[in-house]
Every structure is written in structure tokens, then in C-alpha cells.
Motif scaffolding. Structure first.
Motif, mmCIF file in Angstrom:
data_model
loop_
_atom_site.group_PDB
_atom_site.id
_atom_site.type_symbol
_atom_site.label_atom_id
_atom_site.label_comp_id
_atom_site.label_asym_id
_atom_site.label_seq_id
_atom_site.Cartn_x
_atom_site.Cartn_y
_atom_site.Cartn_z
ATOM 1 N N GLY A 62 0.778 -1.224 0.000
ATOM 2 C CA GLY A 62 0.000 0.000 0.000
ATOM 3 C C GLY A 62 0.809 1.273 0.000
ATOM 4 O O GLY A 62 0.450 2.239 -0.660
ATOM 5 N N ARG A 63 1.913 1.300 0.740
ATOM 6 C CA ARG A 63 2.696 2.531 0.810
ATOM 7 C C ARG A 63 3.420 2.835 -0.491
ATOM 8 O O ARG A 63 3.878 3.945 -0.690
ATOM 9 N N TYR A 64 3.516 1.872 -1.378
ATOM 10 C CA TYR A 64 4.187 2.094 -2.660
ATOM 11 C C TYR A 64 3.213 2.431 -3.789
ATOM 12 O O TYR A 64 3.632 2.807 -4.866
ATOM 13 N N THR A 65 1.931 2.328 -3.531
ATOM 14 C CA THR A 65 0.930 2.548 -4.568
ATOM 15 C C THR A 65 1.042 3.930 -5.187
ATOM 16 O O THR A 65 0.995 4.075 -6.414
ATOM 17 N N THR A 66 1.215 4.962 -4.385
ATOM 18 C CA THR A 66 1.326 6.324 -4.900
ATOM 19 C C THR A 66 2.538 6.458 -5.811
ATOM 20 O O THR A 66 2.448 7.036 -6.886
ATOM 21 N N ILE A 67 3.648 5.907 -5.395
ATOM 22 C CA ILE A 67 4.865 5.970 -6.206
ATOM 23 C C ILE A 67 4.669 5.199 -7.504
ATOM 24 O O ILE A 67 5.020 5.683 -8.581
ATOM 25 N N ASN B 139 1.944 4.511 -9.100
ATOM 26 C CA ASN B 139 0.971 5.150 -9.984
ATOM 27 C C ASN B 139 1.512 6.383 -10.691
ATOM 28 O O ASN B 139 0.866 6.910 -11.590
ATOM 29 N N GLN B 140 2.691 6.862 -10.321
ATOM 30 C CA GLN B 140 3.272 8.046 -10.948
ATOM 31 C C GLN B 140 3.881 7.753 -12.316
ATOM 32 O O GLN B 140 4.193 8.666 -13.061
#
Length: 72
Positions: free
Chosen positions: A2-7, A9-10
Motif C-alpha cells: 500500500g505505501r508504494y501505490t502512490t509511487i 501510480n506516478q
């Protein structure tokens, strides 16, 4: 993951694949990282696919992820 999802998605999948090919030299580590980060598989699913324990798989993924993220 979950903590890597933002990265993750970039960038597009193609961009990530190019970066993974460029910076992760072990074929097995590349495969594990793609399954985990891009395909959304669990550690257990990746471990089963590579016939490794979950702990071994976590070590491979952590090492490959660290190497990759040093270069983005």
C-alpha cells in the motif's frame, strides 16, 4: 504494498518495466518485483510462483525494490 501505490501510480507500466530492466540485474528479482509491484500479487503468491519461502521472497523483493528506488 500500500505505501508504494502512490509511487507506482506516478509512472506507466512501460516506464516501470524499462526502469526494472535497467537497474535490476537478476532475472529472478526482476520477475518477483514485477509480480509484486506491478501485478499486485502477494508475497505468498510470488513465493509460490518461484518455489521459495515467503521470507526468502521478501528478501529478494526488498533488495530489488531498494535498488530500483535508488534510481528514480
Amino acid at each position: 504494498m500500500g505505501r508504494y501505490t502512490t509511487i507506482i501510480n506516478q509512472k506507466s507500466r512501460d516506464e516501470w518495466m524499462k526502469l526494472i530492466e535497467q537497474w535490476i540485474h537478476s532475472e529472478m528479482d526482476r520477475g518477483m518485483l514485477v509480480m509484486y509491484l506491478l501485478d499486485g500479487k502477494t508475497i505468498e503468491q510470488v513465493a509460490e510462483a518461484f518455489n521459495l519461502s515467503a521470507v526468502q521472497t521478501q528478501v529478494h523483493i526488498a533488495r530489488a525494490r531498494k535498488q530500483l528506488f535508488l534510481h528514480i
